[in-house]
Design an enzyme around this catalytic site. Structure first.
Site, PDB file in Angstrom:
ATOM      1  N   THR A  79       0.818  -1.227   0.000  1.00 32.28           N
ATOM      2  CA  THR A  79       0.000   0.000   0.000  1.00 32.28           C
ATOM      3  C   THR A  79       0.844   1.265   0.000  1.00 32.28           C
ATOM      4  O   THR A  79       0.328   2.348  -0.242  1.00 32.28           O
ATOM      5  CB  THR A  79      -0.876   0.039   1.264  1.00 32.28           C
ATOM      6  N   ASP A 124      18.693   0.258   3.081  1.00 27.22           N
ATOM      7  CA  ASP A 124      19.523  -0.869   2.637  1.00 27.22           C
ATOM      8  C   ASP A 124      20.947  -0.411   2.347  1.00 27.22           C
ATOM      9  O   ASP A 124      21.909  -1.113   2.682  1.00 27.22           O
ATOM     10  CB  ASP A 124      18.915  -1.504   1.380  1.00 27.22           C
TER      11      ASP A 124
HETATM   12  C1  PRP Z   1      12.178   4.866   3.568  1.00 26.09           C
HETATM   13  C2  PRP Z   1      12.754   6.217   3.933  1.00 26.09           C
HETATM   14  C3  PRP Z   1      11.555   6.948   4.445  1.00 26.09           C
HETATM   15  C4  PRP Z   1      10.449   6.396   3.602  1.00 26.09           C
HETATM   16  C5  PRP Z   1      10.106   7.403   2.552  1.00 26.09           C
HETATM   17  O1  PRP Z   1      12.032   4.086   4.690  1.00 26.09           O
HETATM   18  O2  PRP Z   1      13.800   6.148   4.858  1.00 26.09           O
HETATM   19  O3  PRP Z   1      11.288   6.749   5.811  1.00 26.09           O
HETATM   20  O4  PRP Z   1      10.945   5.212   2.968  1.00 26.09           O
HETATM   21  O5  PRP Z   1       9.019   6.973   1.819  1.00 26.09           O
HETATM   22  P1  PRP Z   1       7.614   7.711   1.859  1.00 26.09           P
HETATM   23  O6  PRP Z   1       7.885   9.175   1.742  1.00 26.09           O
HETATM   24  O7  PRP Z   1       6.909   7.156   0.661  1.00 26.09           O
HETATM   25  O8  PRP Z   1       6.931   7.349   3.136  1.00 26.09           O
HETATM   26  P2  PRP Z   1      11.524   2.567   4.606  1.00 26.09           P
HETATM   27  O9  PRP Z   1      10.041   2.504   4.744  1.00 26.09           O
HETATM   28  O10 PRP Z   1      12.114   1.920   3.387  1.00 26.09           O
HETATM   29  O11 PRP Z   1      12.086   1.946   5.929  1.00 26.09           O
HETATM   30  P3  PRP Z   1      13.592   1.799   6.460  1.00 26.09           P
HETATM   31  O12 PRP Z   1      14.072   3.168   6.810  1.00 26.09           O
HETATM   32  O13 PRP Z   1      13.408   0.934   7.670  1.00 26.09           O
HETATM   33  O14 PRP Z   1      14.434   1.156   5.400  1.00 26.09           O
END
Ligand code: PRP
Ligand code: URA
Length: 209
Positions: free
Chosen positions: A108, A203
């Site tokens: 989602t 990552d």
């Molecule tokens: C990534 C990034 C942000 C988010 C941005 O985190 O660090 O927090 O995606 O995406 P958005 O603006 O669409 O919400 P992720 O959810 O991949 O988690 P992680 O930091 O644990 O890798």
């Protein structure tokens, strides 16, 4: 409406190029993200109010300045935001650090909060929310909402790279928030990745896949 500031300092832009580069390994990526966070924090803290003080130098009294006003707090959005918090702490070592844990549901793309631990004197602090990526904006909108719900009333958002969609989402949900970026990129792809961006920040920071 909150302002968007793209910090175009040459050192920030130079280092961001190597952060984007797919051939940059985890160690160097992590170092560069922290360095850029430090440089961005330097720009973001320009507005901090000063108070006049008298200090005794070895040869007599001098009128000088110290920081006045609200104390600062840094809030990395877990997990990739952790890659920026030490960089900000390099400049503001007395800041308190709160953590908000969010991940994007891969189907989602909606953020799911799994952790929140914030300083107890939240109303008295000015917060800088840090996250390398502002993609759909869902995570930042949710993190800022989480801070406001707990009493924070002065918040800035600092990200390395944003997509226009993410900037718009934050501006719509939180028109009082200023956003600080190293770059505003072109768009999102169908998986919610920023194009050209830097790939998956978490990552690349932590060497996971
Ligand atoms: C990534 C990034 C942000 C988010 C941005 O985190 O660090 O927090 O995606 O995406 P958005 O603006 O669409 O919400 P992720 O959810 O991949 O988690 P992680 O930091 O644990 O890798
Ligand atoms: N999260 C990332 O880590 N990278 C993107 O491009 C978008 C969201």
């Amino acid at each position: 409406m909150g302002n968007v500031h793209v910090l175009d300092h040459p050192l920030i832009q130079h280092k961001l190029t190597f952060i984007r580069d797919v051939s940059t390994g985890t160690k160097e990526f992590r170092e560069l993200v922290n360095e850029v966070a430090t440089l961005m924090a330097f720009e973001i803290t320009r507005h901090l109010p000063l108070q006049e003080v008298t200090v005794e130098t070895p040869v007599g009294p001098a009128q000088s300045h110290t920081l006045a006003g609200k104390k600062l707090g840094i809030v990395p959005i877990l997990r990739a935001g952790l890659g920026m918090s030490d960089g900000v702490l390099n400049l503001i070592p007395a800041a308190k650090v709160g953590h908000i844990g969010l991940y994007r549901d891969p189907e989602t793309l909606q953020p799911v909060e799994y952790y929140a631990k914030l300083p107890s004197d939240i109303e008295e602090r000015e917060f800088i929310v840090v996250d390398p990526m502002l993609a759909t904006g869902g995570s930042a909108v949710e993190a800022i909402q989480s801070l406001k719900k707990r009493g924070a009333n002065q918040i800035k958002l600092m990200c390395l790279i944003a997509a226009p969609e993410g900037v718009e989402a934050v501006q719509e949900a939180h028109p009082d928030i200023d956003i600080y970026l190293a770059a505003l990129d072109e768009k999102l792809n169908e998986k919610g990745y920023i194009i050209p961006g830097l790939g998956d920040a978490g990552d690349r920071l932590f060497g996971t896949k």
